[in-house]
Design a protein around this motif. Structure first.
Motif, PDB file in Angstrom:
ATOM      1  N   CYS A 197       0.870  -1.176   0.000  1.00 30.92           N
ATOM      2  CA  CYS A 197       0.000   0.000   0.000  1.00 30.92           C
ATOM      3  C   CYS A 197       0.908   1.227   0.000  1.00 30.92           C
ATOM      4  CB  CYS A 197      -0.879  -0.002   1.249  1.00 30.92           C
ATOM      5  SG  CYS A 197      -1.638   1.603   1.608  1.00 30.92           S
ATOM      6  N   CYS A 200       0.451   3.496   3.456  1.00 25.55           N
ATOM      7  CA  CYS A 200       1.122   3.169   4.714  1.00 25.55           C
ATOM      8  C   CYS A 200       2.450   2.468   4.499  1.00 25.55           C
ATOM      9  CB  CYS A 200       0.203   2.316   5.585  1.00 25.55           C
ATOM     10  SG  CYS A 200      -0.259   0.738   4.835  1.00 25.55           S
ATOM     11  N   CYS A 225      -7.468  -0.402   2.397  1.00 25.21           N
ATOM     12  CA  CYS A 225      -6.231  -1.061   2.800  1.00 25.21           C
ATOM     13  C   CYS A 225      -6.496  -1.732   4.140  1.00 25.21           C
ATOM     14  CB  CYS A 225      -5.099  -0.053   2.934  1.00 25.21           C
ATOM     15  SG  CYS A 225      -3.638  -0.759   3.725  1.00 25.21           S
ATOM     16  N   GLN A 227      -4.466  -2.640   6.282  1.00 31.22           N
ATOM     17  CA  GLN A 227      -3.469  -2.199   7.264  1.00 31.22           C
ATOM     18  C   GLN A 227      -3.780  -0.809   7.826  1.00 31.22           C
ATOM     19  OE1 GLN A 227      -1.112  -4.254   8.120  1.00 31.22           O
ATOM     20  NE2 GLN A 227      -0.677  -5.591   6.386  1.00 31.22           N
ATOM     21  N   CYS A 228      -4.092   0.135   6.917  1.00 25.36           N
ATOM     22  CA  CYS A 228      -4.222   1.526   7.371  1.00 25.36           C
ATOM     23  C   CYS A 228      -5.620   2.093   7.159  1.00 25.36           C
ATOM     24  CB  CYS A 228      -3.196   2.421   6.679  1.00 25.36           C
ATOM     25  SG  CYS A 228      -3.469   2.590   4.883  1.00 25.36           S
TER      26      CYS A 228
HETATM   27 ZN   LIG Z   1      -2.283   1.119   3.783  1.00 24.43          ZN
END
Ligand SMILES: [Zn+2]
Length: 234
Positions: A197, A200, A225, A227-228
């Motif tokens: 991504c 992030c 995403c 993750q973020c």
């Molecule tokens: Zn991300």
């Protein structure tokens, strides 16, 4: 073709950078330095004039005291001519000596004040001579700053128009998400570069990549995403 979401992000990023540049213009520091120089100049002019006023007062007072002391001495000397008794004459002479001593102290004080007055007069003349150059420098620096600000404002206006067009190309729900994310992160929408991504800079697992690709395929090229939480443009 670039997804309008990414173009929107690019335009907002550019506007952010321009606003940052506008806030940190070197021209503003220069204008402030020129203004401070003018303020300092004005203060030193005031301080000098104030001291000159004080010195005028001191000199006037010395003159007045000297005048009184001279009159007193004249009186004592006239009196001295009329006395016969040596003790009385001695007392008068001692009094005259005291008056002379006081008078001499006042003369010294007046002389010091006159010397300081002459010195500050010269300094003030020099300081007053700097006014035009300082004012011109300030006006010039202010104009340079205004021109730099106007340049950036012009660019910001063009970007604002572009943003308006781009926002019309993005669906309402995605736009709301984008605006919400923009409040938290500077970058709200990013690409997926391989499995990373770009928002992030974290790598997604192969399974996560499959999930976001499926998500994007069914929602106009956009996913979240894992993750973020930023918008991933695929
Ligand atoms: Zn991300």
């Amino acid at each position: 073709m670039t997804h309008p979401m990414l173009e929107l992000q690019a335009a907002d990023t550019m506007a952010d950078q321009l606003r940052h540049r506008r806030e940190h213009l070197g021209e503003r520091e220069q204008m402030q330095a020129a203004r401070n120089a003018l303020v300092r100049w004005d203060q030193s002019r005031k301080v000098m004039r104030q001291r000159l006023d004080e010195l005028s007062g001191v000199i006037e007072e010395c003159e007045s005291k000297s005048h009184d002391l001279d009159a007193q001495r004249d009186r004592l000397q006239a009196q001295l001519k009329t006395v016969i008794a040596p003790r009385e004459a001695e007392a008068l002479q001692s009094e005259i000596a005291t008056v002379n001593e006081t008078r001499s102290g006042i003369d010294d004080e007046e002389l010091a004040a006159l010397e300081e007055q002459a010195r500050i007069d010269d300094e003030l003349t020099e300081v007053l001579g700097q006014e035009e150059a300082l004012r011109e420098a300030f006006i010039a620096a202010d104009e340079v700053l205004s021109a730099a600000e106007a340049d950036i404002d012009g660019e910001l206006e063009r970007i604002a128009e572009r943003l308006e067009g781009l926002r019309a190309e993005v669906d309402k729900a995605s736009l709301r998400r984008y605006d919400r994310l923009r409040e938290q992160h500077v970058v709200a929408a990013a690409t997926l570069a391989g499995s990373r991504c770009e928002g992030c800079h974290l790598d997604l697992s192969a399974a996560e990549v499959d999930v976001v690709k499926d998500e994007a395929a069914s929602s106009g090229g956009l996913a979240d995403c894992p993750q973020c939480g930023r918008i991933l443009v695929i």
